[in-house]
Structure formats: C-alpha cells, structure tokens
Write an enzyme that holds these catalytic residues in place. Structure first.
Site, PDB file in Angstrom:
ATOM      1  N   LYS A 185       0.809  -1.218   0.000  1.00  0.00           N
ATOM      2  CA  LYS A 185       0.000   0.000   0.000  1.00  0.00           C
ATOM      3  C   LYS A 185       0.845   1.272   0.000  1.00  0.00           C
ATOM      4  O   LYS A 185       0.347   2.344  -0.340  1.00  0.00           O
ATOM      5  CB  LYS A 185      -0.951   0.015   1.217  1.00  0.00           C
ATOM      6  CG  LYS A 185      -2.106  -0.967   1.090  1.00  0.00           C
ATOM      7  CD  LYS A 185      -3.204  -0.636   2.078  1.00  0.00           C
ATOM      8  CE  LYS A 185      -4.393  -1.556   1.909  1.00  0.00           C
ATOM      9  NZ  LYS A 185      -5.469  -1.258   2.876  1.00  0.00           N
ATOM     10  N   LYS A 239      -4.620 -10.313  -6.245  1.00  0.00           N
ATOM     11  CA  LYS A 239      -5.870 -10.719  -5.598  1.00  0.00           C
ATOM     12  C   LYS A 239      -7.017  -9.811  -6.048  1.00  0.00           C
ATOM     13  O   LYS A 239      -6.795  -8.647  -6.370  1.00  0.00           O
ATOM     14  CB  LYS A 239      -5.728 -10.742  -4.071  1.00  0.00           C
ATOM     15  CG  LYS A 239      -5.714  -9.398  -3.409  1.00  0.00           C
ATOM     16  CD  LYS A 239      -6.013  -9.500  -1.908  1.00  0.00           C
ATOM     17  CE  LYS A 239      -6.189  -8.081  -1.371  1.00  0.00           C
ATOM     18  NZ  LYS A 239      -6.685  -7.951  -0.050  1.00  0.00           N
ATOM     19  N   LYS A 289     -11.219  -4.487  -4.235  1.00  0.00           N
ATOM     20  CA  LYS A 289     -12.090  -3.353  -4.509  1.00  0.00           C
ATOM     21  C   LYS A 289     -11.306  -2.095  -4.859  1.00  0.00           C
ATOM     22  O   LYS A 289     -11.861  -1.134  -5.365  1.00  0.00           O
ATOM     23  CB  LYS A 289     -12.986  -3.099  -3.291  1.00  0.00           C
ATOM     24  CG  LYS A 289     -12.220  -2.905  -1.989  1.00  0.00           C
ATOM     25  CD  LYS A 289     -13.119  -3.148  -0.787  1.00  0.00           C
ATOM     26  CE  LYS A 289     -12.316  -3.131   0.509  1.00  0.00           C
ATOM     27  NZ  LYS A 289     -13.004  -3.740   1.625  1.00  0.00           N
TER      28      LYS A 289
HETATM   29  P1  AMP Z   1     -10.544  -5.951   3.330  1.00  0.00           P
HETATM   30  O1  AMP Z   1     -11.439  -5.728   2.182  1.00  0.00           O
HETATM   31  O2  AMP Z   1      -9.097  -5.759   2.979  1.00  0.00           O
HETATM   32  O3  AMP Z   1     -10.965  -5.255   4.573  1.00  0.00           O
HETATM   33  O4  AMP Z   1     -10.654  -7.519   3.620  1.00  0.00           O
HETATM   34  C1  AMP Z   1     -11.724  -8.052   4.361  1.00  0.00           C
HETATM   35  C2  AMP Z   1     -11.619  -9.559   4.407  1.00  0.00           C
HETATM   36  O5  AMP Z   1     -11.811 -10.123   3.113  1.00  0.00           O
HETATM   37  C3  AMP Z   1     -10.266 -10.074   4.896  1.00  0.00           C
HETATM   38  O6  AMP Z   1     -10.481 -11.207   5.702  1.00  0.00           O
HETATM   39  C4  AMP Z   1      -9.566 -10.441   3.638  1.00  0.00           C
HETATM   40  O7  AMP Z   1      -8.591 -11.434   3.843  1.00  0.00           O
HETATM   41  C5  AMP Z   1     -10.720 -10.959   2.780  1.00  0.00           C
HETATM   42  N1  AMP Z   1     -10.427 -10.794   1.359  1.00  0.00           N
HETATM   43  C6  AMP Z   1     -10.233  -9.628   0.685  1.00  0.00           C
HETATM   44  N2  AMP Z   1      -9.976  -9.848  -0.615  1.00  0.00           N
HETATM   45  C7  AMP Z   1      -9.987 -11.202  -0.790  1.00  0.00           C
HETATM   46  C8  AMP Z   1      -9.781 -12.058  -1.914  1.00  0.00           C
HETATM   47  N3  AMP Z   1      -9.508 -11.575  -3.120  1.00  0.00           N
HETATM   48  N4  AMP Z   1      -9.878 -13.383  -1.717  1.00  0.00           N
HETATM   49  C9  AMP Z   1     -10.167 -13.898  -0.493  1.00  0.00           C
HETATM   50  N5  AMP Z   1     -10.369 -13.142   0.602  1.00  0.00           N
HETATM   51  C10 AMP Z   1     -10.279 -11.799   0.473  1.00  0.00           C
END
Ligand code: AMP
Ligand code: TRP
Length: 327
Positions: free
Chosen positions: A111, A192, A195
């Site tokens: 980031k 990955k 968003k």
């Molecule tokens: P965040 O959107 O970074 O707050 O992530 C929220 C949750 O979603 C965390 O547990 C991440 O590990 C999971 N997560 C986010 N992107 C992915 C992805 N592409 N595949 C699997 N899990 C994800």
C-alpha cells in the site's frame, strides 16, 4: 463458547473475494461461536477517504454483513469507532510493537510502494488490528489469506504482553478457508481480487447487477487451452474461476472439473456466471430491504453497546497491569 472476531474495511465496494474469503464464513460460525463482526472504519482512514463516501460505505458494509446471513440478534455487529477501547488498546499495543515488525508487513509494503507521502497510521495499522482481536480475547479469526501475517503479529504481541505483564490475552488462531482464501483478479490471476483495483472489470462487486456479473465473467481472462482443469501453477486464470465455482456451488474442485470434462471454457463460464448470480442475488435483495427498513442504526447501536461491555474490563485489566493509575 469460543469467541470469533473479524473485521472488514469500509474503503470501497465489497467484492466476491471478500464474500468467499471472509463474510461467507462469518455467517456459518455464528451458530457455534460467540461472534464479534465489525466494520473497521478506523482502519479505513489509514488511507485518505472522502467523508461522504466513508459514511455511505460504512452503512453499506454493515448492511452487507446482515444481508450475508449474520444475525444481529445473535452476533455482535458494530462499527469499530463506536467502541473507543479499540483506539486506546491500539495505542498501548503500538508501544509494544517493534518498527522492524511493521516494516516487514507485506500489506504495508504494497500500500505504500510508489507513494510520495505515506500516513503513519498505515504503518501502525497492524497494532490496531491486534487490539481489535485481543480486546475480546478472540479464539478464532476468520480472514482471507492476505491477513495471515497480521494474525502472526497479533499472536506475537499477545505473547509479548503476557510474558512481560503476566497472563492476560488469549492467543488467537487464524481461520482461513482451504479453498477460496485468495480469489484472484479476473483480468490478472497474479493479483488478488480487490475493490481498490481501478479496473472494475477485474472484480465482481457484491452489489453488481446480474447482467454486469455475466458480462464480467464472460470477459474474464483464461488461456489458449480448452481444458477446465485445476492447476494453479500452469492454469492460474482457469483455476481461479474453478475455485469461485466450487465455493458458489458448494462443490469440490474435483467435482467441478469432472462436470466440465471435455466441454471447453464457454459452457463453464456461462454456468459459473449463473452460480455467482444465484449466490449474490438473494443477498442483494436482503441488502435493499435492510437499507430501506431504517433498522440498521439500531442494530449497530445495540452491537456497540454489547461490544463495549465486553471490551471495557479487558482494557481496564491491561491498564492496571501496565501500571496506569486505575480507580
Ligand atoms: P478488506 O477488504 O481488505 O478489509 O478484507 C476483508 C476480508 O476479506 C479479509 O479477511 C480479507 O482477507 C478478505 N479478502 C479480501 N480480498 C480477498 C480475496 N480476493 N480473496 C479472499 N479473501 C479476500
Ligand atoms: N486488516 C483487515 C483487512 O484488511 C481488516 C481487519 C481489521 C481485521 N481488524 C481486524 C480482520 C480484526 C480481522 C480481525 O482485511
């Protein structure tokens, strides 16, 4: 009953990756565990957020929690910023964290790389995440694969505190799904699904219209072969689509492979789109109902009250052990 805790940042539209990697498991765990699920708004502001957008996304993520099957009567659903103990314990744990530990975090490296100015909060982010978890003495933390390193640091900090000040914190375990812990981008299987990707075709948002989902899947990158085979090294794009299929259809990867043997990518992608729509459409309907009902704020208020009641005694104990004057 064992405790489960997790959080998701309100920093953009939630994706199918968030659903498969995290949210989907939240709903399942609440039947057997005492659960705390929060919208981590204090984490979201570690990168610049437009105030109106932050407010909207916070409500959207909270509503998606409930629409995905988390029952606010059973689980504690709340905003991180509504329970002030997170910021307090976050600070205390920051003083226990080493610079070297934070410098090694891959999420920070990703980031911050190429940015001219990087906020200090982005650097200390993992200490706040440790506070989120330790404040409730959570046993289990359901997250996607990318959060493994943060969980390791949380365990190290809990251990360090316990060694220095006496047994206080439970050492939490990560709970990472076997398949689907890392859903990849539809346009580049080395990244990955996220968003924050500027190309909206690279991810499926949980709130994408069915026709948008169909279009995105039909345009998803594959390879020049035609075999629907799970081989993450040799066929990363197709393997990613098979993982998504398996998760959405509640099938194993082998079952999906067998079903499309000798059929090529066309029929596979077409069916995949329908599987994804079948999972997301009912969630979208419930999402609209919740946002329309005006009940969200009372759910969040109740969740925060219960969470604060659980967090306060732990924070107090930490302060006492560290030598703060506690009356
Ligand atoms: P965040 O959107 O970074 O707050 O992530 C929220 C949750 O979603 C965390 O547990 C991440 O590990 C999971 N997560 C986010 N992107 C992915 C992805 N592409 N595949 C699997 N899990 C994800
Ligand atoms: N860092 C997590 C992410 O980006 C979000 C998060 C914050 C979290 N606090 C947490 C996840 C506590 C689990 C437990 O996905």
């Amino acid at each position: 009953m064992k405790r489960v805790l997790s959080g998701i940042q309100p920093s953009g539209q939630l994706t199918l990756g968030n659903y498969i990697g995290a949210l989907r498991n939240f709903g399942k765990l609440q039947h057997t565990h005492e659960c705390f699920f929060m919208v981590v708004d204090l984490h979201a502001v570690t990168v610049p957020q437009e105030p109106a957008a932050l407010k909207e996304q916070s409500e959207a993520v909270a509503a998606l929690f409930i629409a995905s099957g988390i029952d606010p009567a059973k689980s504690n659903v709340f905003m991180q910023s509504h329970v002030t103990a997170h910021a307090e314990l976050g600070w205390l744990l920051t003083t226990l964290t080493y610079m070297g530990e934070l410098e090694r975090m891959t999420q920070f490296k990703d980031k911050s790389s190429g940015k001219e100015s990087v906020g200090a909060g982005l650097f200390t982010y993992p200490s706040l995440m440790a506070a989120d978890i330790l404040l409730y003495n959570a046993d289990l933390v359901p997250v996607g694969d990318d959060q493994k390193q943060h969980l390791e640091l949380t365990r190290d900090l809990a251990h360090r505190f316990n060694t220095r000040y006496g047994q206080t914190f439970t050492i939490p375990e990560p709970y990472i799904p076997q398949v689907g812990a890392r859903i990849m981008s539809l346009d580049d299987a080395s990244k990955k699904m996220s968003k924050s990707n500027p190309n909206a075709g690279s991810y499926i948002a949980m709130l994408d219209e069915p026709d948008v989902i169909r279009k995105k899947i039909s345009r998803a990158v594959t390879d020049s072969g035609r075999e629907v085979k799970f081989d993450p090294q040799g066929k990363p794009e197709v393997s990613n689509l098979i993982s998504i299929y398996a998760q959405c259809a509640d099938m194993t990867v082998q079952e999906v492979e067998a079903m499309y043997e000798g059929q090529g990518y066309g029929p596979f992608k077409k069916d995949l789109a329908e599987r994804v729509v079948a999972v997301l459409e009912p969630i979208q309907q419930r999402y609209r109902d919740i946002r329309g009902s005006g009940e969200l704020h009372s759910f969040l208020r109740q969740g925060a009250e219960r969470a604060a009641a659980a967090a306060q005694p732990v924070l107090r104990q930490v302060k006492e052990k560290m030598g703060f004057l506690v009356f």
